[in-house]
Design a protein around this motif. Structure first.
Motif, PDB file in Angstrom:
ATOM      1  N   UNK A 104       0.954  -1.354  -0.166  1.00  0.00           N
ATOM      2  CA  UNK A 104      -0.019  -0.168  -0.048  1.00  0.00           C
ATOM      3  C   UNK A 104       0.816   1.250  -0.095  1.00  0.00           C
ATOM      4  N   UNK A 105       0.425   2.254  -0.695  1.00  0.00           N
ATOM      5  CA  UNK A 105       1.180   3.506  -0.741  1.00  0.00           C
ATOM      6  C   UNK A 105       0.852   4.513   0.209  1.00  0.00           C
ATOM      7  N   UNK A 106       1.572   5.193   0.974  1.00  0.00           N
ATOM      8  CA  UNK A 106       1.213   6.083   2.024  1.00  0.00           C
ATOM      9  C   UNK A 106       2.071   7.573   1.608  1.00  0.00           C
ATOM     10  N   UNK A 107       1.512   8.619   1.807  1.00  0.00           N
ATOM     11  CA  UNK A 107       2.082   9.841   1.596  1.00  0.00           C
ATOM     12  C   UNK A 107       2.148  10.486   2.954  1.00  0.00           C
ATOM     13  N   UNK A 108       3.403  10.998   3.088  1.00  0.00           N
ATOM     14  CA  UNK A 108       3.793  11.568   4.548  1.00  0.00           C
ATOM     15  C   UNK A 108       4.585  12.969   4.272  1.00  0.00           C
ATOM     16  N   UNK A 109       4.286  13.803   4.835  1.00  0.00           N
ATOM     17  CA  UNK A 109       5.204  15.268   4.905  1.00  0.00           C
ATOM     18  C   UNK A 109       6.278  15.445   5.897  1.00  0.00           C
ATOM     19  N   UNK A 110       7.409  15.594   5.781  1.00  0.00           N
ATOM     20  CA  UNK A 110       8.720  15.676   6.424  1.00  0.00           C
ATOM     21  C   UNK A 110       8.640  17.016   7.249  1.00  0.00           C
ATOM     22  N   UNK A 111       9.448  17.130   8.189  1.00  0.00           N
ATOM     23  CA  UNK A 111       9.619  18.517   9.012  1.00  0.00           C
ATOM     24  C   UNK A 111      10.135  19.453   8.008  1.00  0.00           C
ATOM     25  N   UNK A 112      10.905  19.131   7.117  1.00  0.00           N
ATOM     26  CA  UNK A 112      11.137  20.160   6.180  1.00  0.00           C
ATOM     27  C   UNK A 112      10.224  20.830   5.290  1.00  0.00           C
ATOM     28  N   UNK A 113       9.196  20.175   5.301  1.00  0.00           N
ATOM     29  CA  UNK A 113       7.772  20.363   4.107  1.00  0.00           C
ATOM     30  C   UNK A 113       7.759  19.676   2.958  1.00  0.00           C
ATOM     31  N   UNK A 114       8.977  18.891   2.820  1.00  0.00           N
ATOM     32  CA  UNK A 114       8.739  17.906   1.473  1.00  0.00           C
ATOM     33  C   UNK A 114       7.948  16.727   1.781  1.00  0.00           C
ATOM     34  N   UNK A 115       7.512  16.202   0.827  1.00  0.00           N
ATOM     35  CA  UNK A 115       6.602  14.924   0.765  1.00  0.00           C
ATOM     36  C   UNK A 115       7.371  13.762   0.372  1.00  0.00           C
ATOM     37  N   UNK A 116       7.033  12.727   0.978  1.00  0.00           N
ATOM     38  CA  UNK A 116       7.487  11.268   0.660  1.00  0.00           C
ATOM     39  C   UNK A 116       6.697  10.348   0.421  1.00  0.00           C
TER      40      UNK A 116
END
Length: 166
Positions: A56-68
């Motif tokens: 499954x694909x999950x999207x997260x935002x890092x503390x720097x503001x970028x997405x992973x």
């Protein structure tokens, strides 16, 4: 009018274009259990797949503001601390469901690491390369593609890491 089962998705067209072999699999859209973990297992079982090979694909935002983008086996849960470490971030938090379409171009339940609006860094769980094939979303609810993980990881320039709760 019912949709044709052999209708190609954008994910399939991209894989065709990049010469990444895949096998499409279709399932009946409908209500499954709530939550990505339970729904992912439900989809895998309805297709006769091993849930550990259904990612499954999950999207997260890092503390720097970028997405992973994190791809993990359907029965597992993402460990946010391990995910942050793998992404080189101080911390990460899952993107809000209401924001998924704006970030990725996909709807919840149909999110794929292939063909997102922007090329985000992708990290698969470390078990992905251990399988001959794995399953990922084909970019819409009701469709998955079975792919050779090493070819997919190379195409996506994806990393692997231990990113699940243990």
């Amino acid at each position: 009018m019912a949709k044709k089962k052999d209708e190609k998705t954008n994910v399939m067209r991209i894989l065709d274009q990049k010469k990444v072999p895949y096998t499409p699999h279709f399932y009946e859209e409908g209500e499954g259990p709530e939550g990505t973990r339970e729904y992912g297992v439900h989809v895998a079982q309805s297709l006769g797949q091993d849930p550990a090979r259904a990612f499954k694909t999950l999207v997260a935002r890092g503390a720097s503001g970028g997405y992973y983008v994190f791809d993990i086996p359907a029965p597992e849960n993402l460990d946010l601390k391990k995910a942050a470490r793998a992404a080189g971030e101080k911390s990460v938090e899952l993107a809000a469901v209401k924001d998924i379409t704006a970030i990725t171009g996909y709807i919840r339940g149909g999110c794929s690491p292939v063909g997102m609006k922007k090329p985000y860094p992708v990290i698969f769980h470390e078990t992905a390369p251990n399988y001959e094939t794995i399953y990922i979303s084909a970019g819409k609810i009701g469709a998955q593609v079975e792919v050779e993980p090493k070819a997919l990881l190379a195409f996506l320039k994806a990393a692997t890491a231990d990113i699940v709760v243990r």
